[in-house]
Write a protein that holds these residues in place. Structure first.
Motif, short mmCIF file in Angstrom:
data_model
loop_
_atom_site.label_atom_id
_atom_site.label_comp_id
_atom_site.label_asym_id
_atom_site.label_seq_id
_atom_site.Cartn_x
_atom_site.Cartn_y
_atom_site.Cartn_z
N VAL A 235 0.80 -1.18 0.04
CA VAL A 235 0.01 0.19 -0.18
C VAL A 235 0.85 1.31 0.16
CG1 VAL A 235 -1.62 1.31 1.41
CG2 VAL A 235 -1.72 -1.15 1.26
N ILE A 236 0.75 2.09 -0.94
CA ILE A 236 1.33 3.32 -0.98
C ILE A 236 0.79 4.67 -0.76
CG2 ILE A 236 3.10 4.68 -2.55
CD1 ILE A 236 3.63 2.02 -4.08
N VAL A 237 0.94 5.50 0.12
CA VAL A 237 0.09 6.71 0.41
C VAL A 237 0.76 7.63 0.27
CG1 VAL A 237 -1.62 5.55 1.96
CG2 VAL A 237 0.36 6.62 2.87
N GLU A 238 0.44 9.08 0.12
CA GLU A 238 1.01 10.22 0.25
C GLU A 238 0.51 11.44 1.16
OE1 GLU A 238 1.89 11.79 -3.75
OE2 GLU A 238 -0.38 12.38 -3.87
N GLY A 239 1.05 12.35 1.60
CA GLY A 239 0.46 13.42 2.22
C GLY A 239 1.69 13.98 2.76
N SER A 240 1.20 14.85 4.01
CA SER A 240 2.32 15.56 4.59
C SER A 240 3.38 14.65 5.57
CB SER A 240 1.79 16.57 5.55
OG SER A 240 1.15 16.21 6.58
N VAL A 241 4.37 14.93 5.55
CA VAL A 241 5.19 14.16 6.57
C VAL A 241 5.05 13.57 7.85
CG1 VAL A 241 7.72 13.70 7.36
CG2 VAL A 241 7.47 15.22 5.47
N SER A 242 4.07 14.58 8.45
CA SER A 242 3.64 14.00 9.72
C SER A 242 2.25 13.01 9.60
CB SER A 242 3.27 15.47 10.72
OG SER A 242 2.30 16.15 9.87
N ASP A 243 1.29 13.41 8.66
CA ASP A 243 0.34 12.59 8.44
C ASP A 243 0.89 11.31 7.92
OD1 ASP A 243 -1.97 14.37 9.08
OD2 ASP A 243 -1.84 15.22 7.26
N VAL A 244 1.77 11.19 7.03
CA VAL A 244 2.11 10.02 6.60
C VAL A 244 2.78 9.00 7.75
CG1 VAL A 244 3.83 8.80 4.99
CG2 VAL A 244 2.17 10.69 3.93
#
Length: 87
Positions: A43-52
């Motif tokens: 599973v690959i996700v993206e977002g802000s560093v803190s959220d990821v």
């Protein structure tokens, strides 16, 4: 800047459980769900560093509910633009 987070499990059900928990825990977007072979699913996700980072931490624990196996995980902060070509 966006970050990329990855969780690899053995079993599709475990990967879906991890993704569901990740999406509920943090503001992330699904980039891809790859069936690697031999039962491995990434599973690959993206977002802000803190959220990821938060999402990956939650996802690491979520697979346990399904009896799946966590194979690996990683967070890449500010990935190089060339990395997007393989994702």
């Amino acid at each position: 800047m966006k970050a990329i987070g990855m969780i690899e499990t053995r079993g599709l059900t475990a990967a879906i459980e991890a993704l569901d928990s990740m999406a509920k825990a943090a503001n992330i977007t699904l980039v891809d769900l790859k069936r690697v072979g031999a039962g491995l699913v990434t599973v690959i996700v993206e977002g802000s560093v803190s959220d990821v980072t938060a999402a990956v931490e939650v996802g690491k624990e979520a697979h346990i509910r399904t009896g799946g196996e966590l194979v690996s995980f990683n967070v890449i902060a500010r990935p190089h633009t060339e990395l997007a070509k393989i994702l």
